[in-house]
Design a protein around this motif. Structure first.
Motif: not given
Length: 324
Positions: A56, A59-61, A162, A165-166
């Motif tokens: 991933l 920036t996503k986590t 998350k 979402e991910l």
């Protein structure tokens, strides 16, 4: 979740031994040790094939890691500058803040029955654990406590949202978050705790004398921290941050009750009423969730049946599935 509650209690005992018996009074540094063991543990589990690594973008986590570090740092500051009673109240307030955050960010609502159950639970916990004489603070204490509550709520909400979402599970998300938490804590520790780089004297991290006993207890607490953190991600992933909060309050009820039963703590009328109200709130919350769980299970079964060639022609059932 019972093993997780047991690990939480054991982790609290380990913290007490490390901080009190071995005088390691550096809570953020201790959290860094926990995060290092968690990161290494997740890497080892991925290498052993326990779960599949999903790459991933950082920036996503990163928000989850930042919220976790904020939760650790602000809670440690809060307990240092606020009274025990005010700190306890701030911890209790995490539950309604989770409800508000989920509503504002994800338009997620809670049934009236669950809201009433949560209100009764919070009332009971407050009555059972907070003394009127302990509740006082100052502007800085209120600000820090507010930051601790918000960061804790965001951490719990994002730990669940998350994953959806991910498209990852708790293992995969924690595998990505833990190394970031290590990096952030490593940067912050010299700023908020006496590291002793220039003068490693007594009272600094580098000046601390790590005995074999201290190392053993720190390692034990770090391993328990891995179990608790991973269980938290997995539990929130399959339930919700709100349910996780309710389980956390059950832990508080258990601690207070065990103190009375096993350690001879005084049980006042006020404490007894609080415990009864808290347990009633927990039971009410659980029972309020049963119909929704049954409806979801029925909808899933109907959906599976439909995918196998059986069409759902009942418009009311279709509407129920859309709502779920």
């Amino acid at each position: 979740m019972k093993p997780t509650c047991l690990c939480l209690l054991l982790l609290a005992c380990c913290h007490k031994v490390v901080m009190t018996s071995y005088k390691f009074s550096f809570p953020v540094c201790l959290t860094l040790f926990h995060s290092i063991v968690t990161a290494l543990g997740m890497i080892a589990m991925a290498a052993a094939g326990v779960f599949t690594v999903k790459k991933l973008h950082w920036t996503k986590t990163m928000p989850v890691a930042c919220a976790y570090v904020g939760f650790v740092v602000f809670n440690n500051f809060s307990i240092q500058i606020n009274t025990v009673g005010f700190y306890q109240i701030s911890k209790i307030l995490i539950t309604p803040v989770v409800v508000v955050v989920e509503y504002l960010a994800y338009n997620k609502t809670v049934s009236h029955q669950k809201l009433l159950a949560i209100t009764l639970l919070m009332f009971g916990i407050t009555v059972a654990t907070v003394s009127d004489k302990q509740v006082s603070s100052n502007p800085l204490g209120i600000l820090v406590a507010g930051a601790a509550v918000l960061s804790s709520a965001l951490y719990q909400v994002w730990a669940g949202s998350k994953q959806k979402e991910l498209g990852v599970n708790g293992n995969q998300l924690l595998h990505q978050v833990a190394p970031m938490a290590v990096l952030l804590l490593g940067i912050l520790i010299p700023l908020i705790e006496p590291l002793g780089l220039k003068d490693p004297k007594f009272g600094t991290v580098l000046g601390y004398s790590f005995s074999k006993g201290a190392i053993a207890w720190i390692l034990l607490s770090s391993c328990l921290g891995l179990v608790v953190t991973l269980s938290t991600y997995l539990f929130i992933g399959v339930t919700s941050p709100l349910t996780y909060n309710v389980v956390g309050h059950f832990k508080t009820v258990f601690i207070v009750t065990s103190g009375v039963v096993f350690f001879g703590d005084v049980i006042t009328t006020k404490k007894l009423v609080g415990l009864i109200c808290a347990m009633a709130g927990i039971v009410w919350y659980t029972s309020a969730g049963v119909p929704a769980a049954q409806a979801a299970a029925a909808a899933t079964a109907a959906s599976n049946s439909s995918s196998n060639g059986t069409s759902v022609s009942n418009p009311l059932l279709q509407k129920e599935q859309q709502q779920v």
